[in-house]
Design a protein around this motif. Sequence first.
Motif, PDB file in Angstrom:
ATOM      1  N   ALA A 135     -29.675 -32.881  54.289  1.00 14.42           N
ATOM      2  CA  ALA A 135     -30.318 -33.717  53.273  1.00 14.42           C
ATOM      3  C   ALA A 135     -30.762 -34.972  54.005  1.00 14.42           C
ATOM      4  O   ALA A 135     -29.966 -35.634  54.666  1.00 14.42           O
ATOM      5  CB  ALA A 135     -29.333 -34.055  52.164  1.00 14.42           C
ATOM      6  N   LEU A 136     -32.036 -35.271  53.938  1.00 15.03           N
ATOM      7  CA  LEU A 136     -32.592 -36.384  54.692  1.00 15.03           C
ATOM      8  C   LEU A 136     -33.387 -37.264  53.754  1.00 15.03           C
ATOM      9  O   LEU A 136     -34.229 -36.776  53.002  1.00 15.03           O
ATOM     10  CB  LEU A 136     -33.496 -35.817  55.803  1.00 15.03           C
ATOM     11  CG  LEU A 136     -34.182 -36.794  56.743  1.00 15.03           C
ATOM     12  CD1 LEU A 136     -33.148 -37.549  57.568  1.00 15.03           C
ATOM     13  CD2 LEU A 136     -35.131 -36.033  57.654  1.00 15.03           C
ATOM     14  N   ARG A 137     -33.134 -38.547  53.780  1.00 17.83           N
ATOM     15  CA  ARG A 137     -33.879 -39.458  52.921  1.00 17.83           C
ATOM     16  C   ARG A 137     -35.129 -39.934  53.661  1.00 17.83           C
ATOM     17  O   ARG A 137     -35.041 -40.539  54.720  1.00 17.83           O
ATOM     18  CB  ARG A 137     -33.013 -40.648  52.529  1.00 17.83           C
ATOM     19  CG  ARG A 137     -31.868 -40.240  51.636  1.00 17.83           C
ATOM     20  CD  ARG A 137     -31.123 -41.481  51.129  1.00 17.83           C
ATOM     21  NE  ARG A 137     -30.041 -41.096  50.268  1.00 17.83           N
ATOM     22  CZ  ARG A 137     -30.157 -40.874  48.960  1.00 17.83           C
ATOM     23  NH1 ARG A 137     -31.318 -41.001  48.374  1.00 17.83           N
ATOM     24  NH2 ARG A 137     -29.109 -40.539  48.251  1.00 17.83           N
ATOM     25  N   ILE A 138     -36.271 -39.606  53.074  1.00 15.05           N
ATOM     26  CA  ILE A 138     -37.572 -39.976  53.638  1.00 15.05           C
ATOM     27  C   ILE A 138     -38.347 -40.690  52.544  1.00 15.05           C
ATOM     28  O   ILE A 138     -38.285 -40.297  51.372  1.00 15.05           O
ATOM     29  CB  ILE A 138     -38.358 -38.715  54.082  1.00 15.05           C
ATOM     30  CG1 ILE A 138     -37.581 -37.956  55.160  1.00 15.05           C
ATOM     31  CG2 ILE A 138     -39.735 -39.081  54.608  1.00 15.05           C
ATOM     32  CD1 ILE A 138     -38.225 -36.646  55.560  1.00 15.05           C
ATOM     33  N   ASP A 139     -39.091 -41.721  52.916  1.00 12.33           N
ATOM     34  CA  ASP A 139     -39.925 -42.410  51.927  1.00 12.33           C
ATOM     35  C   ASP A 139     -40.803 -41.382  51.227  1.00 12.33           C
ATOM     36  O   ASP A 139     -41.372 -40.492  51.864  1.00 12.33           O
ATOM     37  CB  ASP A 139     -40.805 -43.465  52.598  1.00 12.33           C
ATOM     38  CG  ASP A 139     -39.981 -44.612  53.170  1.00 12.33           C
ATOM     39  OD1 ASP A 139     -38.834 -44.811  52.725  1.00 12.33           O
ATOM     40  OD2 ASP A 139     -40.505 -45.316  54.053  1.00 12.33           O
ATOM     41  N   SER A 140     -40.911 -41.502  49.908  1.00 16.88           N
ATOM     42  CA  SER A 140     -41.620 -40.494  49.126  1.00 16.88           C
ATOM     43  C   SER A 140     -43.088 -40.360  49.537  1.00 16.88           C
ATOM     44  O   SER A 140     -43.630 -39.259  49.557  1.00 16.88           O
ATOM     45  CB  SER A 140     -41.514 -40.787  47.627  1.00 16.88           C
ATOM     46  OG  SER A 140     -42.052 -42.056  47.335  1.00 16.88           O
ATOM     47  N   ASP A 141     -43.737 -41.478  49.900  1.00 15.24           N
ATOM     48  CA  ASP A 141     -45.144 -41.377  50.305  1.00 15.24           C
ATOM     49  C   ASP A 141     -45.290 -40.616  51.616  1.00 15.24           C
ATOM     50  O   ASP A 141     -46.249 -39.876  51.822  1.00 15.24           O
ATOM     51  CB  ASP A 141     -45.811 -42.750  50.379  1.00 15.24           C
ATOM     52  CG  ASP A 141     -45.152 -43.686  51.385  1.00 15.24           C
ATOM     53  OD1 ASP A 141     -43.928 -43.581  51.609  1.00 15.24           O
ATOM     54  OD2 ASP A 141     -45.864 -44.553  51.930  1.00 15.24           O
ATOM     55  N   VAL A 142     -44.300 -40.759  52.516  1.00 14.54           N
ATOM     56  CA  VAL A 142     -44.330 -40.026  53.786  1.00 14.54           C
ATOM     57  C   VAL A 142     -44.170 -38.533  53.511  1.00 14.54           C
ATOM     58  O   VAL A 142     -44.932 -37.710  54.023  1.00 14.54           O
ATOM     59  CB  VAL A 142     -43.212 -40.529  54.738  1.00 14.54           C
ATOM     60  CG1 VAL A 142     -43.118 -39.650  55.983  1.00 14.54           C
ATOM     61  CG2 VAL A 142     -43.449 -41.982  55.114  1.00 14.54           C
ATOM     62  N   LEU A 143     -43.209 -38.172  52.673  1.00 11.25           N
ATOM     63  CA  LEU A 143     -42.997 -36.769  52.342  1.00 11.25           C
ATOM     64  C   LEU A 143     -44.214 -36.174  51.651  1.00 11.25           C
ATOM     65  O   LEU A 143     -44.656 -35.070  51.994  1.00 11.25           O
ATOM     66  CB  LEU A 143     -41.757 -36.617  51.452  1.00 11.25           C
ATOM     67  CG  LEU A 143     -41.419 -35.189  51.041  1.00 11.25           C
ATOM     68  CD1 LEU A 143     -41.177 -34.312  52.264  1.00 11.25           C
ATOM     69  CD2 LEU A 143     -40.222 -35.179  50.117  1.00 11.25           C
ATOM     70  N   GLU A 144     -44.795 -36.895  50.723  1.00 10.59           N
ATOM     71  CA  GLU A 144     -45.983 -36.401  50.024  1.00 10.59           C
ATOM     72  C   GLU A 144     -47.145 -36.187  50.983  1.00 10.59           C
ATOM     73  O   GLU A 144     -47.891 -35.231  50.864  1.00 10.59           O
ATOM     74  CB  GLU A 144     -46.385 -37.348  48.886  1.00 10.59           C
ATOM     75  CG  GLU A 144     -45.440 -37.309  47.705  1.00 10.59           C
ATOM     76  CD  GLU A 144     -45.210 -35.908  47.160  1.00 10.59           C
ATOM     77  OE1 GLU A 144     -46.193 -35.163  46.972  1.00 10.59           O
ATOM     78  OE2 GLU A 144     -44.038 -35.559  46.933  1.00 10.59           O
ATOM     79  N   TRP A 145     -47.289 -37.087  51.962  1.00  9.92           N
ATOM     80  CA  TRP A 145     -48.364 -36.926  52.942  1.00  9.92           C
ATOM     81  C   TRP A 145     -48.159 -35.647  53.746  1.00  9.92           C
ATOM     82  O   TRP A 145     -49.092 -34.869  53.935  1.00  9.92           O
ATOM     83  CB  TRP A 145     -48.441 -38.138  53.875  1.00  9.92           C
ATOM     84  CG  TRP A 145     -49.581 -38.014  54.831  1.00  9.92           C
ATOM     85  CD1 TRP A 145     -50.876 -38.348  54.621  1.00  9.92           C
ATOM     86  CD2 TRP A 145     -49.532 -37.445  56.153  1.00  9.92           C
ATOM     87  NE1 TRP A 145     -51.632 -38.031  55.723  1.00  9.92           N
ATOM     88  CE2 TRP A 145     -50.839 -37.483  56.674  1.00  9.92           C
ATOM     89  CE3 TRP A 145     -48.512 -36.921  56.937  1.00  9.92           C
ATOM     90  CZ2 TRP A 145     -51.151 -37.014  57.946  1.00  9.92           C
ATOM     91  CZ3 TRP A 145     -48.827 -36.444  58.204  1.00  9.92           C
ATOM     92  CH2 TRP A 145     -50.133 -36.495  58.695  1.00  9.92           C
ATOM     93  N   PHE A 146     -46.925 -35.415  54.228  1.00  5.87           N
ATOM     94  CA  PHE A 146     -46.666 -34.198  54.982  1.00  5.87           C
ATOM     95  C   PHE A 146     -46.902 -32.964  54.117  1.00  5.87           C
ATOM     96  O   PHE A 146     -47.508 -31.992  54.564  1.00  5.87           O
ATOM     97  CB  PHE A 146     -45.243 -34.189  55.551  1.00  5.87           C
ATOM     98  CG  PHE A 146     -45.129 -34.867  56.885  1.00  5.87           C
ATOM     99  CD1 PHE A 146     -45.513 -34.222  58.053  1.00  5.87           C
ATOM    100  CD2 PHE A 146     -44.640 -36.158  56.981  1.00  5.87           C
ATOM    101  CE1 PHE A 146     -45.421 -34.846  59.279  1.00  5.87           C
ATOM    102  CE2 PHE A 146     -44.539 -36.792  58.202  1.00  5.87           C
ATOM    103  CZ  PHE A 146     -44.929 -36.136  59.355  1.00  5.87           C
ATOM    104  N   LYS A 147     -46.452 -33.002  52.868  1.00  8.27           N
ATOM    105  CA  LYS A 147     -46.660 -31.866  51.974  1.00  8.27           C
ATOM    106  C   LYS A 147     -48.150 -31.614  51.751  1.00  8.27           C
ATOM    107  O   LYS A 147     -48.579 -30.470  51.639  1.00  8.27           O
ATOM    108  CB  LYS A 147     -45.971 -32.107  50.634  1.00  8.27           C
ATOM    109  CG  LYS A 147     -44.482 -31.874  50.670  1.00  8.27           C
ATOM    110  CD  LYS A 147     -43.912 -32.060  49.268  1.00  8.27           C
ATOM    111  CE  LYS A 147     -42.456 -31.669  49.197  1.00  8.27           C
ATOM    112  NZ  LYS A 147     -41.921 -31.794  47.824  1.00  8.27           N
TER     113      LYS A 147
END
Length: 91
Positions: free
Chosen positions: A57-69
Amino acid sequence: MSNKPILSKSETDWQRLDAMTDEAIDLSDCPEITPEKFAKAVVRHGLPVAKHKAQVALRIDSDVLEWFKSQGRGYQTQINSLLRAYMEAHH
């Protein structure tokens, strides 16, 4: 496949190329690498990849995760590749 021997002497005019300035190089058939294209680049190494992957489980800023997705399938592999490149650069 042909069994013809490969030429041992290069047919390239290396002296002419060495004398050429950057401005004289025709790049008309090479697309410009824009920041947008660079952002979509995938880091790949010829090095062996770990055989075992751990689920975390890794906490990543939501905007960073959304960009990768938004980059499509394989975004987790891309994140792993970038983390691996960072790790190897800091060994």
